[in-house]
Design an enzyme around this catalytic site. Structure first.
Site, PDB file in Angstrom:
ATOM      1  N   GLU A 160       0.795  -1.238   0.000  1.00 19.25           N
ATOM      2  CA  GLU A 160       0.000   0.000   0.000  1.00 19.25           C
ATOM      3  C   GLU A 160       0.825   1.283   0.000  1.00 19.25           C
ATOM      4  O   GLU A 160       0.588   2.184   0.806  1.00 19.25           O
ATOM      5  CB  GLU A 160      -0.963  -0.007   1.192  1.00 19.25           C
ATOM      6  N   GLU A 265      -6.035 -10.874  -1.367  1.00 18.97           N
ATOM      7  CA  GLU A 265      -6.835 -10.717  -0.138  1.00 18.97           C
ATOM      8  C   GLU A 265      -8.313 -10.720  -0.505  1.00 18.97           C
ATOM      9  O   GLU A 265      -9.108  -9.899  -0.026  1.00 18.97           O
ATOM     10  CB  GLU A 265      -6.454  -9.406   0.574  1.00 18.97           C
TER      11      GLU A 265
END
Ligand code: XIL
Length: 375
Positions: A160, A265
């Site tokens: 991220e 995910e």
């Protein structure tokens, strides 16, 4: 009498054959057909493991993991705040247990993660001094990457690092180390873990602007002569709004860079979004009310079917690109264990995965395995 018994026996044999999916164990029904076997020629099938599962205290969960999955990602235990809580203090205990569990069961570990702005230990969050941040960054990456080299299959080296517009996210690492910090993270990981695959992982990178930022970042790593093996698209989507076109274009664009593409995910939530934007930023939270938690008493069949169709469409796409897509990992084992019950609104009842709260396969499970059967 004998005739009747043999009739009953014959009938039960037929019934067993029809319900070939279902193998009864004392506690539950578990599908005998497994995701990992059905997709074994296509991609790895993974799940996140929580701390109880890593400690093998969730027997139904552990059984299902062993049966269904050939890849695992620690949901939290390899994040900096847990594994590296003080300058000279490391807690390897749970990470080592995860590695041992995986090895025993022939499962690959994707270690998650080395560098991320969230879930940092307080001693890092409060660091003001640039040299200290640099020292932490080098120690952290080198210690972990070398310890688990050859024991884990891959690392999410950086998690991220991008903002929604594709620029680098403001973080302690960008602030103190400058915009080459991502390249440096991969350089350090490559040195410490020559036998481990190295990935960049993020959410919303299927969206065009953020995708362009990810492509630029990967090109920058490659131009520096540093190894990056793959990219993970997290895949925290809403079941009724899966951005199929963006996903397909992203698989094409990322694989054109010569790297593996993974969905790392995956969960398809069914609850209302408190915002008009889509995010998986763990620091963004919202207050709830009853309207935001509509299925507290159960998942309506229509919603379960809608979700099953969304999963089916996704897996159909993944199979189309099986040359480029190397792993699909779900973020959790069953619905009750999903982080989406507590994020972005705490205390809701969500249903984002393939197995329900009793570890029973949902319509989404059957629609996913049907894509494999149709091949
Ligand atoms: C989540 C975990 O599932 C939660 O248990 C934890 O409280 C917060 O983090 N993106 C990531 C994951 O890369 O590490 C996050 O996991 C979910 C979003």
């Amino acid at each position: 009498m004998i005739r009747r018994v043999s009739l009953i026996l014959a009938l039960s044999t037929v019934l067993l054959a029809v319900c070939g999916d279902i193998e009864k164990t004392a506690a539950q029904k578990v599908p005998t057909r497994s995701l990992k076997d059905l997709f074994k020629d296509d991609f790895l099938i993974g799940t996140a493991m929580n701390a109880r599962q890593i400690e093998e205290k969730d027997s139904a969960g552990n059984g299902l993991i062993i049966r269904q999955f050939n890849a695992v990602t620690p949901e939290n235990v390899m994040k900096a705040e847990i594994i590296h809580p003080g300058w000279d203090k490391y807690n390897f205990d749970l990470a080592d247990k995860l590695v041992a569990f995986a090895e025993r069961n022939n499962i690959k570990v994707n270690a998650h993660n080395l560098i991320w702005h969230s879930q940092l230990p307080p001693f890092v969050r409060n660091m003001k001094n640039t040299d200290s941040v640099r020292q932490y960054f080098e120690n952290h990456i080198t210690t972990l990457a070398s310890r688990y080299d050859g024991k884990v299959y891959s690392w999410d080296v950086v998690n991220e690092a991008l903002d929604e517009d594709g620029s680098l996210r403001k973080s302690i690492f960008l602030d103190k180390l400058g915009d080459d910090y991502v390249v440096e993270a991969f350089r350090l990981a490559q040195k410490a873990a020559p036998h481990t695959k190295l990935y960049y992982n993020d959410y919303n990178i299927e969206q065009p602007k953020k995708r362009a930022g990810a492509i630029a970042l990967i090109k920058r790593i490659q131009a520096a002569g540093v190894r990056i093996d793959g990219i993970g698209i997290q895949g925290h989507w809403r079941a009724d709004k899966v951005p199929m076109k963006d996903i397909e274009e992203s698989i094409q664009a990322f694989s054109a860079l010569g790297i593996d593409v993974m969905f790392t995910e995956l969960d398809l939530g069914v609850l209302p979004n408190p915002w008009d934007h889509q995010t998986a930023d763990v620091s963004q939270t919202a207050a709830g009310n009853e309207k935001m938690n509509p299925y507290a008493n159960g998942l309506p069949d229509s919603v379960a079917q809608m979700q099953a169709k969304a999963y089916k469409d996704l897996f159909t796409l993944f199979l189309e690109y099986k040359k480029n897509v190397t792993r699909i990992s779900f973020w959790g084992v069953n619905d009750g264990q999903s982080w989406l019950n507590n994020w972005p609104i705490p205390g809701r009842t969500n249903y984002p995965l393939l197995f329900d709260r009793d570890f029973k396969p949902k319509p989404a499970f059957y629609s996913v395995i049907a894509t494999a059967k149709e091949k």
